[in-house]
Design an enzyme around this catalytic site. Structure first.
Site, PDB file in Angstrom:
ATOM      1  N   HIS A 320       0.818  -1.211   0.000  1.00  0.00           N
ATOM      2  CA  HIS A 320       0.000   0.000   0.000  1.00  0.00           C
ATOM      3  C   HIS A 320       0.855   1.266   0.000  1.00  0.00           C
ATOM      4  CE1 HIS A 320      -4.229   0.941  -0.081  1.00  0.00           C
ATOM      5  NE2 HIS A 320      -4.035   1.965   0.739  1.00  0.00           N
ATOM      6  N   TYR A 355      -3.083  13.509   1.202  1.00  0.00           N
ATOM      7  CA  TYR A 355      -1.756  13.499   0.581  1.00  0.00           C
ATOM      8  C   TYR A 355      -1.129  14.895   0.529  1.00  0.00           C
ATOM      9  CZ  TYR A 355      -3.017   8.770  -0.631  1.00  0.00           C
ATOM     10  OH  TYR A 355      -3.407   7.463  -0.554  1.00  0.00           O
TER      11      TYR A 355
END
Length: 375
Positions: A320, A355
């Site tokens: 991931h 992010y």
């Protein structure tokens, strides 16, 4: 890998001897195995006609280490005893609870929940009622849940995600069992964690892929990073998902049963051609040992673990991390967050915005006050 057929077998059984719990080692007379047993700290019992050693995790690891390559340790009896102990420790839930759990599972299948989610929700509710076997669901209170959290979730150091998932499962169970009028307000969620995703640099990702020699494994990692795929999405790929003419890849029924289309990187296409020429496939692009079966996710995690080790990277990288890195690197190269949301298949833009907290694109432009010092 050692197998019972290729090595001599030593049967390891639980043994009560001289008032203590031990591992009992049973095998046919063999001078080499006797020497190994002694080296592992075992003592021979004439009464039990076996070698034995105190039952500890350390001694079990030592037995495997000492006998490795010389004998197959059959620990079936230990596993069976552990399974019985776990079953005995967990009381049976009432028959009516079992029936309600079965109905909840049927309802979830009707609503097209994944089998993994159905199992997790069912197990969560079952664990709760194993601790409150005589409790009527309609009589549950906040105190019951707080005590359960303290004695089970917190005591076992289970994660925020597990606790939140547990609340979801119990709420759904109560609503299906007691009707929509039931008060589930006492099922308070834990305070949300603000963990940031783990991200690798572009150089680190390149190093990991370059240190993956097997073409099949290299293609898996390249697609995971190059297209921002989850591990399960990589393993579910079929050749028909690739649109080489439009240079894109169709991801079907991913998390949340959502389809999406992502660009197929040009650098990946030669790898794909090389792989297809070398590896036959029937159903899935990446198949396991049996034709038509999916490659296992555990094996895929072992692949990246090995490549990371060969790269000399001292981070606990998982598959991931590649998806997180894909999203962060796109953001740092100037791609709009809304496009990244589409590529990742996120339902909520807030999920994608996480992010922005790990991107160094703007952060690196900030000058620290210490840079004005002479050290």
């Amino acid at each position: 890998m050692d197998t019972p057929q290729s090595r001599r077998t030593v049967i390891v059984k639980p043994l009560t001897h001289r008032g203590g719990e031990h591992f009992g080692l049973f095998f046919s007379y063999d001078q080499e195995l006797i020497g190994l047993a002694k080296r592992a700290g075992c003592v021979f019992s004439w009464k039990k006609t076996c070698w034995y050693v105190p039952r500890t995790k350390e001694n079990l690891h030592k037995l495997f280490s000492v006998f490795k390559g010389s004998a197959w340790l059959d620990i079936t009896a230990l596993r069976e005893e552990d399974a019985k102990a776990k079953k005995a420790a967990a009381p049976e839930i009432a028959p009516e609870r079992k029936a309600e759990l079965a109905k909840m599972a049927d309802w979830m299948r009707h609503k097209h929940y994944s089998e993994g989610t159905i199992k997790v929700y069912s197990d969560s509710v079952r664990v709760f009622f194993q601790r409150y076997p005589d409790k009527d669901p309609r009589m549950l209170t906040g105190d019951d849940f707080v005590v359960f959290s303290k004695e089970y979730i917190i005591a076992k150091k289970l994660s925020f995600a597990y606790q939140n998932q547990f609340v979801n499962a119990l709420k759904l169970y109560l609503q299906l069992t007691c009707g929509v009028s039931v008060n589930t307000g006492f099922l308070e969620r834990p305070r949300r964690e603000n963990k940031l995703p783990n991200v690798l640099s572009k150089q680190e990702v390149q190093l990991i892929i370059q240190n993956t020699a097997n073409i099949k494994h290299k293609l898996m990692l390249s697609l995971a990073y190059g297209c921002g795929l989850r591990a399960g999405e990589v393993l579910a790929l079929r050749l028909t998902d690739f649109d080489r003419g439009r240079r894109c890849l169709h991801i079907h029924l991913a998390k949340g049963f959502k389809d999406r289309v992502v660009p197929l990187p040009g650098v990946v296409e030669p790898l794909l051609d090389e792989y297809l020429a070398a590896y036959p496939h029937n159903t899935y692009l990446f198949e396991g040992e049996r034709p038509g079966s999916r490659y296992s996710e555990r094996s895929l995690q072992q692949i990246i673990k090995k490549s990371v080790h060969l790269s000399g990277i001292k981070k606990p990288v998982t598959m991931h991390w590649l998806r997180h890195s894909f999203a962060t690197h796109l953001l740092e190269s100037g791609v709009d967050t809304r496009y990244i949301q589409v590529l990742l298949g996120h339902k909520n833009i807030k999920t994608t915005e996480i992010y922005t907290h790990v991107s160094t694109h703007q952060i690196n432009k900030i000058t620290s006050p210490i840079d004005t010092f002479t050290l």
